[in-house]
Design an enzyme around this catalytic site. Sequence first.
Site, short mmCIF file in Angstrom:
data_model
loop_
_atom_site.label_atom_id
_atom_site.label_comp_id
_atom_site.label_asym_id
_atom_site.label_seq_id
_atom_site.Cartn_x
_atom_site.Cartn_y
_atom_site.Cartn_z
N TYR A 189 7.50 -39.05 1.02
CA TYR A 189 6.81 -39.21 -0.26
C TYR A 189 7.39 -38.40 -1.43
O TYR A 189 6.95 -38.54 -2.55
CB TYR A 189 5.32 -38.87 -0.11
N ARG A 223 5.01 -26.17 -3.22
CA ARG A 223 5.02 -26.10 -1.77
C ARG A 223 6.37 -26.63 -1.29
O ARG A 223 6.57 -27.83 -1.19
CB ARG A 223 3.87 -26.97 -1.23
N HIS A 282 3.47 -30.07 4.08
CA HIS A 282 2.07 -29.67 3.98
C HIS A 282 1.65 -28.90 5.22
O HIS A 282 0.92 -27.91 5.15
CB HIS A 282 1.18 -30.91 3.81
#
Length: 343
Positions: free
Chosen positions: A256, A243, A247
Amino acid sequence: MPTTEPTGAGARPALAPELARRCYLDMLTARRIDEEAVALQRQGVFPAYVSLRGQEAAQVAGALAIDAERDFAFPTYREMGVALALGVDMPGYMASHRALWHGGLYDPAASRFAPINAVVGGPVPHAVGWAVGERLRGGPGCAVAYFGDGASSEGDVHEAMNFAGVYGAPVVFFCQNNRWALSVPNERQVAGGSVAARAAGYGMPGTAVDGNDAAAVHTAMAEALERARSGGGPSLIEALTYRVEPHSTSDDPTRYRDLAEEHAWRERDPIPALRARMEADGSGDEAFFTEAEKRAAERAEAVRDAVAAAPEPDGSELFTHVFREPTEELARQRRVWREEVEL
């Protein structure tokens, strides 16, 4: 025994020229619609949006193996490329992202594409239930259950796979392992490091494929569907992809994950990869790729304009399709709502 190495590690499958051209056009169109959708969110037309960028091969190439006359796909909230490949009305599909109607404004039964499901792991038991029903009625169809690596840790997914294995349901479990369950990496939520390896525990074959290799994904899906049709029961496919975008448009992945990781995966973009293979085997020339870009842009703009211009539903629809027989409490809430909007 399950295969836990990507198919691409050995002999690479190939797509027939016509199928390769269809796959490329749909992948490119999905990319352009995705870009328009992100722009619509930035402009305030969509409250939020989940991008599929980088996962076009996993979605489109696999979906092109599905028979839209007899099979049924059960998506999450990210399977726009699957919807496109199956011929779903795209403004109707995108209406869900504009929050016009739960699950979209297209016809799921006619499209063979279930309503968008935002519950993590939610489509998987639905797919198994449909597949069992299809087998009981003697029908020829197979279900395809879409889910991500994060959803693979949900109890619903384990129960559904076990049920399908016990009853030999004609279903393909298709996991798009994009490495991140929102902000949680694989190594912190997939014990053993492989979703495909879990299939053995449910009595079904599990195969991991390069999710950025359109031919590998298509071949794996076609084989799994044929196995289910011939009475071989369920299969699990783990499409290893990434990805590259957040998100959702509400997410900040810089909190992160490493930007270097993102950049490395952007270099593995499935669309240029498919183009390179098509140029090498003669499936597409410069004229084809130029025309594909034109058609993809035009389709994306048409979808953008249609969903942006779609009328908002009447507010009273908040209270319809909730219960077959409305309850007194629901009727009370509707009266209160009506009084407030008429002030």
